[in-house]
Design an enzyme around this catalytic site. Sequence first.
Site, mmCIF file in Angstrom:
data_model
loop_
_atom_site.group_PDB
_atom_site.id
_atom_site.type_symbol
_atom_site.label_atom_id
_atom_site.label_comp_id
_atom_site.label_asym_id
_atom_site.label_seq_id
_atom_site.Cartn_x
_atom_site.Cartn_y
_atom_site.Cartn_z
ATOM 1 N N GLU A 1 -6.183 40.167 14.506
ATOM 2 C CA GLU A 1 -5.276 40.920 13.619
ATOM 3 C C GLU A 1 -4.025 41.390 14.359
ATOM 4 O O GLU A 1 -2.913 41.405 13.808
ATOM 5 C CB GLU A 1 -6.015 42.122 13.027
ATOM 6 C CG GLU A 1 -5.212 42.930 12.037
ATOM 7 C CD GLU A 1 -4.808 42.126 10.817
ATOM 8 O OE1 GLU A 1 -5.672 41.801 10.004
ATOM 9 O OE2 GLU A 1 -3.609 41.812 10.676
ATOM 10 N N ASP B 1 8.998 34.673 19.708
ATOM 11 C CA ASP B 1 7.916 35.575 19.298
ATOM 12 C C ASP B 1 7.675 35.465 17.783
ATOM 13 O O ASP B 1 6.535 35.329 17.333
ATOM 14 C CB ASP B 1 8.297 37.016 19.692
ATOM 15 C CG ASP B 1 7.282 38.041 19.232
ATOM 16 O OD1 ASP B 1 6.235 38.177 19.894
ATOM 17 O OD2 ASP B 1 7.531 38.705 18.207
ATOM 18 N N LYS C 1 4.302 33.918 15.535
ATOM 19 C CA LYS C 1 3.653 34.649 14.444
ATOM 20 C C LYS C 1 3.753 33.849 13.137
ATOM 21 O O LYS C 1 2.812 33.825 12.331
ATOM 22 C CB LYS C 1 4.304 36.024 14.286
ATOM 23 C CG LYS C 1 4.036 36.921 15.506
ATOM 24 C CD LYS C 1 4.960 38.127 15.525
ATOM 25 C CE LYS C 1 4.698 39.023 16.727
ATOM 26 N NZ LYS C 1 5.740 40.039 16.937
HETATM 27 N N1 HSE Z 1 8.243 41.981 21.059
HETATM 28 C C1 HSE Z 1 7.644 42.056 19.782
HETATM 29 C C2 HSE Z 1 8.581 42.739 18.810
HETATM 30 C C3 HSE Z 1 6.343 42.791 19.741
HETATM 31 O O1 HSE Z 1 9.697 43.116 19.179
HETATM 32 O O2 HSE Z 1 8.212 42.876 17.668
HETATM 33 C C4 HSE Z 1 5.204 41.944 20.237
HETATM 34 O O3 HSE Z 1 5.062 40.801 19.484
#
Ligand code: HSE
Length: 455
Positions: free
Chosen positions: A134, A206, A210
């Site tokens: 999660e 990143d 996701k």
């Molecule tokens: N670096 C990410 C962000 C958090 O700025 O949302 C970790 O995934």
Amino acid sequence: MPSAAVSHPPLRVALLGCGVVGTQVARLLTQEAEDLAARVGARLELVGIAVRDAAAPRDPVIDRALLTEDAEALVERADIVVEVMGGIESARALLLRAIGAGAAVVTANKALLAEDGPTLYRAADDAGVDIYFEAAVAGAIPIVRPVRESLAGDHVRRVLGIVNGTTNYVLDQMTSTGAGLAEAVKEAQDLGYAEADPTADVEGYDAAAKAAILASLAFHTRVSLEDVAREGIMAVTADDVAWAAQTGHVIKLLAIAELHDGGGDRSAGSAAEGVSVRVHPALVPTSHPLAGVRGSFNAVFVEAQSAGELMFYGRGAGGSPTASAVLGDVVSAARHRVLGGKGPQESTYAELPILPATAAVTRYQVRLAVDDRPGVLAQVAQALAAHGVSIEAVRQPTAPEVQSTGAADLPTAGLAQLVITTHAAPESALAATVASVAELEPVRAVTSVLRVEGA
Ligand code: HSE
């Protein structure tokens, strides 16, 4: 004081990593021990915390007697292994070792899951153990479980997410203060929102990891990082942000996963059926719920066939928020140890084709610096029409604050700025259209091309 019966022997929890998130996971496991035991039906005993350097300074909340540099031995003596160390190779090896030893695993490692999740899912399935993640998507926000479980009886059509808090903070600062990108990134670094090397965030890696995880869950199809078309925020200018406001939008870095149904008849097996996944800055109308997601907050907007529109909102990063998601997974895995049963396994039965980003059909806003003389607009309109791109609106600003051509190296005298919003058009048509518009004699510069989403 919780008083539920706790008759099951304690469950051993091993923690891999003791950074910002790991420290908060250790704190909650200790401070909330009684409540957790009552909820699970067994005590959760933190048996060790694997770190690179056991002698390094730590938050006083950490019991130093639990620190070990021997992660491999630690995972062998745990019922539940929690991985919050990050990185790919050694995290993968340790999780596979833990699974092989019969432990349930909980991980926040989006990069590993987006690159090689199926290896872990298969190993967990073969071993009959749980794998939960999660915290890998949007920190504290429950989104993996809702998509994987609550919407398991529905058909997700589209997921639009603000899943990176750093870039949302940067773009929000640019919107509210008029700051340039470099200035806003520097401020995010000073406040601890952005890393010293902000590449993973500002270049969209990143968010792309996701997006791959969410798309896999939403469409029951394997999607990996390399399937995601990615564009970060580094090309977004203060001028783009000002123009977004002028036209009733805000700029957001969106992760977009879409189902293309091949023209409405899925059984026909049209070549265009499949899934497209992309991350890029986009203009979002200020009336859309995602436009109100400010600062470093995250939100995921889901469109499903029966459920309709859903939005999940909250903190996407930080020690305690991320630890909350981790602890929820630990409790789920622990309950299965006590009561029997197992969490959901990977679902990829749909095996939809992954379509290239050019399959996306989107509205666009194109800004042009052009010679200010009769007939120019007609030429531009003709170029768009020749590519089948239909114009929704054209603006030629007259207010002094928007007189700039938006192109730093061009004088403004004798030039005008045209802001053209199109109806939905395929990405492939847009690229060709912009190229042909750029070649027109009165067009001095194509200042910006931004997609419009969420309309
Ligand atoms: N670096 C990410 C962000 C958090 O700025 O949302 C970790 O995934």
